[in-house]
Scaffold this motif. Structure first.
Motif, PDB file in Angstrom:
ATOM      1  N   ALA A   7       0.834  -1.212   0.000  1.00 52.30           N
ATOM      2  CA  ALA A   7       0.000   0.000   0.000  1.00 52.30           C
ATOM      3  C   ALA A   7       0.862   1.253   0.000  1.00 52.30           C
ATOM      4  O   ALA A   7       0.567   2.236  -0.706  1.00 52.30           O
ATOM      5  CB  ALA A   7      -0.937  -0.009   1.201  1.00 52.30           C
ATOM      6  N   ILE A   8       1.939   1.231   0.798  1.00 53.41           N
ATOM      7  CA  ILE A   8       2.841   2.392   0.866  1.00 53.41           C
ATOM      8  C   ILE A   8       3.527   2.619  -0.473  1.00 53.41           C
ATOM      9  O   ILE A   8       3.638   3.755  -0.961  1.00 53.41           O
ATOM     10  CB  ILE A   8       3.879   2.207   1.991  1.00 53.41           C
ATOM     11  N   ILE A   9       3.974   1.538  -1.091  1.00 52.91           N
ATOM     12  CA  ILE A   9       4.635   1.651  -2.404  1.00 52.91           C
ATOM     13  C   ILE A   9       3.662   2.176  -3.449  1.00 52.91           C
ATOM     14  O   ILE A   9       4.007   3.053  -4.262  1.00 52.91           O
ATOM     15  CB  ILE A   9       5.206   0.281  -2.837  1.00 52.91           C
ATOM     16  N   LEU A  10       2.423   1.660  -3.422  1.00 52.43           N
ATOM     17  CA  LEU A  10       1.417   2.105  -4.385  1.00 52.43           C
ATOM     18  C   LEU A  10       1.115   3.588  -4.196  1.00 52.43           C
ATOM     19  O   LEU A  10       1.016   4.342  -5.177  1.00 52.43           O
ATOM     20  CB  LEU A  10       0.138   1.282  -4.210  1.00 52.43           C
ATOM     21  N   LEU A  11       0.969   4.028  -2.944  1.00 54.12           N
ATOM     22  CA  LEU A  11       0.704   5.439  -2.662  1.00 54.12           C
ATOM     23  C   LEU A  11       1.864   6.307  -3.153  1.00 54.12           C
ATOM     24  O   LEU A  11       1.638   7.380  -3.748  1.00 54.12           O
ATOM     25  CB  LEU A  11       0.495   5.644  -1.160  1.00 54.12           C
ATOM     26  N   PHE A  12       3.091   5.842  -2.919  1.00 52.49           N
ATOM     27  CA  PHE A  12       4.265   6.589  -3.381  1.00 52.49           C
ATOM     28  C   PHE A  12       4.267   6.725  -4.906  1.00 52.49           C
ATOM     29  O   PHE A  12       4.537   7.807  -5.444  1.00 52.49           O
ATOM     30  CB  PHE A  12       5.537   5.886  -2.914  1.00 52.49           C
ATOM     31  N   LEU A  13       3.926   5.639  -5.598  1.00 51.30           N
ATOM     32  CA  LEU A  13       3.904   5.674  -7.064  1.00 51.30           C
ATOM     33  C   LEU A  13       2.818   6.606  -7.593  1.00 51.30           C
ATOM     34  O   LEU A  13       3.021   7.312  -8.587  1.00 51.30           O
ATOM     35  CB  LEU A  13       3.715   4.253  -7.616  1.00 51.30           C
ATOM     36  N   LEU A  14       1.666   6.612  -6.924  1.00 52.99           N
ATOM     37  CA  LEU A  14       0.585   7.512  -7.332  1.00 52.99           C
ATOM     38  C   LEU A  14       0.991   8.971  -7.131  1.00 52.99           C
ATOM     39  O   LEU A  14       0.732   9.824  -8.002  1.00 52.99           O
ATOM     40  CB  LEU A  14      -0.684   7.207  -6.541  1.00 52.99           C
ATOM     41  N   LEU A  15       1.623   9.267  -6.008  1.00 52.16           N
ATOM     42  CA  LEU A  15       2.073  10.635  -5.748  1.00 52.16           C
ATOM     43  C   LEU A  15       3.141  11.053  -6.755  1.00 52.16           C
ATOM     44  O   LEU A  15       3.137  12.187  -7.256  1.00 52.16           O
ATOM     45  CB  LEU A  15       2.622  10.748  -4.322  1.00 52.16           C
ATOM     46  N   LEU A  16       4.053  10.120  -7.077  1.00 52.98           N
ATOM     47  CA  LEU A  16       5.093  10.414  -8.056  1.00 52.98           C
ATOM     48  C   LEU A  16       4.475  10.667  -9.430  1.00 52.98           C
ATOM     49  O   LEU A  16       4.848  11.614 -10.133  1.00 52.98           O
ATOM     50  CB  LEU A  16       6.079   9.243  -8.126  1.00 52.98           C
ATOM     51  N   ASP A  17       3.515   9.827  -9.805  1.00 52.09           N
ATOM     52  CA  ASP A  17       2.798   9.985 -11.076  1.00 52.09           C
ATOM     53  C   ASP A  17       2.136  11.362 -11.140  1.00 52.09           C
ATOM     54  O   ASP A  17       2.249  12.082 -12.147  1.00 52.09           O
ATOM     55  CB  ASP A  17       1.750   8.872 -11.201  1.00 52.09           C
ATOM     56  N   TYR A  18       1.457  11.732 -10.044  1.00 56.04           N
ATOM     57  CA  TYR A  18       0.724  12.997 -10.028  1.00 56.04           C
ATOM     58  C   TYR A  18       1.676  14.189 -10.096  1.00 56.04           C
ATOM     59  O   TYR A  18       1.489  15.113 -10.911  1.00 56.04           O
ATOM     60  CB  TYR A  18      -0.136  13.075  -8.774  1.00 56.04           C
ATOM     61  N   PRO A 127       2.111   8.139 -20.423  1.00 60.03           N
ATOM     62  CA  PRO A 127       2.513   8.070 -19.010  1.00 60.03           C
ATOM     63  C   PRO A 127       1.666   9.006 -18.149  1.00 60.03           C
ATOM     64  O   PRO A 127       0.860   9.758 -18.668  1.00 60.03           O
ATOM     65  CB  PRO A 127       3.969   8.517 -19.060  1.00 60.03           C
ATOM     66  N   PHE A 128       1.854   8.937 -16.857  1.00 55.13           N
ATOM     67  CA  PHE A 128       1.170   9.785 -15.876  1.00 55.13           C
ATOM     68  C   PHE A 128      -0.336   9.548 -15.889  1.00 55.13           C
ATOM     69  O   PHE A 128      -1.128  10.485 -15.904  1.00 55.13           O
ATOM     70  CB  PHE A 128       1.478  11.263 -16.132  1.00 55.13           C
ATOM     71  N   PHE A 129      -0.738   8.296 -15.864  1.00 57.95           N
ATOM     72  CA  PHE A 129      -2.154   7.943 -15.951  1.00 57.95           C
ATOM     73  C   PHE A 129      -2.957   8.580 -14.829  1.00 57.95           C
ATOM     74  O   PHE A 129      -4.041   9.118 -15.051  1.00 57.95           O
ATOM     75  CB  PHE A 129      -2.318   6.421 -15.924  1.00 57.95           C
ATOM     76  N   PHE A 130      -2.437   8.535 -13.596  1.00 57.03           N
ATOM     77  CA  PHE A 130      -3.192   9.058 -12.457  1.00 57.03           C
ATOM     78  C   PHE A 130      -3.374  10.562 -12.578  1.00 57.03           C
ATOM     79  O   PHE A 130      -4.469  11.091 -12.308  1.00 57.03           O
ATOM     80  CB  PHE A 130      -2.491   8.715 -11.140  1.00 57.03           C
ATOM     81  N   TYR A 131      -2.332  11.273 -12.996  1.00 62.95           N
ATOM     82  CA  TYR A 131      -2.496  12.722 -13.160  1.00 62.95           C
ATOM     83  C   TYR A 131      -3.503  13.030 -14.262  1.00 62.95           C
ATOM     84  O   TYR A 131      -4.386  13.878 -14.101  1.00 62.95           O
ATOM     85  CB  TYR A 131      -1.167  13.406 -13.483  1.00 62.95           C
ATOM     86  N   LYS A 132      -3.399  12.330 -15.386  1.00 60.15           N
ATOM     87  CA  LYS A 132      -4.308  12.590 -16.500  1.00 60.15           C
ATOM     88  C   LYS A 132      -5.742  12.202 -16.170  1.00 60.15           C
ATOM     89  O   LYS A 132      -6.688  12.753 -16.735  1.00 60.15           O
ATOM     90  CB  LYS A 132      -3.825  11.856 -17.750  1.00 60.15           C
TER      91      LYS A 132
END
Length: 392
Positions: A7-18, A127-132
């Protein structure tokens, strides 16, 4: 313990993506300097009156209909909308319909096929799916035969004509534009259409016919998640006596909040109108920290109780009125694609102020006492809303 690490890794990746996606996206945004125009402008404040006029104008279209909405519902009014577009296609009218992918998610293909040429705006991709996924086209533009334009807060759905019992009466502001300003609406639609489809319909006179000047001086402002903050700050700094803000969501940036507090200090009366009920979780609570500060400074804050208040309006003294698609929140300031109209016509501004006064008549004044009576659960919800405010 393993699930927590994942969960922590996933949250980090989402924040990085955003964060990275936002940096790349905003670096590519260019400022659009709106041009002074003169058009005839009509204000609509109910869905019933707007759509009576809107559908009548669509019926009369001879050459093309260009439409961009954030939300189009598959309900009774949505089906009426698509049936009308299908009729115009069968008559030989060019129809282009562009809707936001998130806002109109789930719109069935059976309806989309009726609208002639159809496309989704801001479809998320790598790339950047979460931000888009968060970067949405919130503009609501219609251009008919290059001569008639519409812009404002209404979308296509039963709630916008007061038929959703959850919200009841829907209060919103929408403009009908006739005159040289329609060219700017057409150009913005063309830019968004080309971005979504890779196709352009060109600059021929069929799409950009000669247009007469109207009576009202105005300027359109298009923003793609950048530059709106500085525009709003400039508006606030111009105020000498009064600032009126009507918005469904009040989540300003720190710079805008400071500008509002400074305006109050120099003697400007700040009046804010927001809805009593919320249409999304946490958006109401996210505004509370700002309301506490503004109330202490002397602002008047009203909560509209006669249905749902969805207007996007700013009035500066008797000089400028801003009506468009942008909410007074961080999503509109820093993420969404928006389009606003600054109007400089004094009689029109007086009409808007009279309309706002009627909105205040069906609103209740918010006081500091309300916050003193909050329960611990309400305070917890407010704290949570504050943390996620940039994405609300």
């Amino acid at each position: 313990m393993g699930w927590l690490i994942v969960a922590i890794i996933l949250l980090f990746l989402l924040l990085l993506d955003y964060k990275w996606g936002k940096k790349v996206s905003k670096a590519a945004v260019q400022k659009k300097a709106g041009v002074a125009r003169q058009s005839d402008i009509t204000l609509f404040t109910t869905g019933e009156t707007l759509f009576d006029d809107y559908f009548a104008q669509l019926e009369q279209a001879k050459h093309h209909i260009h439409i961009l909405f954030y939300i189009v519902r598959n309900d009774e009014i949505g089906q009426r909308f698509f049936s009308l577009l299908e009729q115009k296609v069968n008559e030989g009218v060019e129809v282009r319909l562009l809707v936001d992918w998130v806002g109109s998610f789930g719109l069935p293909a059976s309806l989309r096929q009726k609208s002639g040429q159809f496309a989704f705006a801001n479809r998320p991709a790598l790339p950047f799916f979460f931000y888009k996924l968060n970067e949405r086209n919130h503009r609501k533009i219609t251009v008919i035969d290059g001569k008639i334009g519409y812009l404002g807060g209404f979308n296509i759905g039963k709630e916008y004509i007061g038929q959703d019992p959850k919200f009841g009466h829907w209060r919103d502001y929408h403009l009908k534009i006739m005159g040289e300003g329609v060219h700017d609406l057409q150009r913005q639609f063309q830019e968004d259409w080309t971005k979504a489809t890779g196709q352009s319909f060109g600059n021929s006179e069929r799409y950009f016919p000669p247009l007469q000047k109207g009576a009202m001086k105005h300027r359109f402002l298009s923003t793609d998640g950048k530059y709106l903050e500085e525009e709003f700050i400039q508006l606030i700094k111009r105020a000498k006596q009064e600032i009126i803000i009507g918005t469904p969501y009040f989540i300003p940036s720190k710079k805008i909040m400071n500008a509002l507090l400074e305006a109050i200090k120099r003697g400007v009366q700040l009046t804010i109108i927001v809805p009593m009920q919320a249409d999304h979780s946490f958006v109401k609570e996210a505004s509370y920290p700002y309301f506490r500060q503004l109330l202490r400074a002397g602002a008047r804050i009203y909560q509209f109780y006669n249905g749902f208040y969805h207007t996007k309006v700013i009035v500066i003294d008797d000089d400028i009125c801003d009506i468009g698609t942008a909410n007074f929140d961080r999503r509109s300031l820093f993420i969404n694609y928006e389009m606003n109209c600054y109007i400089y016509d004094k009689p029109f501004i007086q009409h808007v102020k009279q309309t706002i006064a009627r909105d205040i008549d069906t609103s209740t004044l918010l006081t500091a006492e309300y916050f003193r009576k909050q329960t611990w659960f309400q305070r917890l919800k407010e704290a949570t809303a504050t943390m996620i405010a940039p994405l609300l």
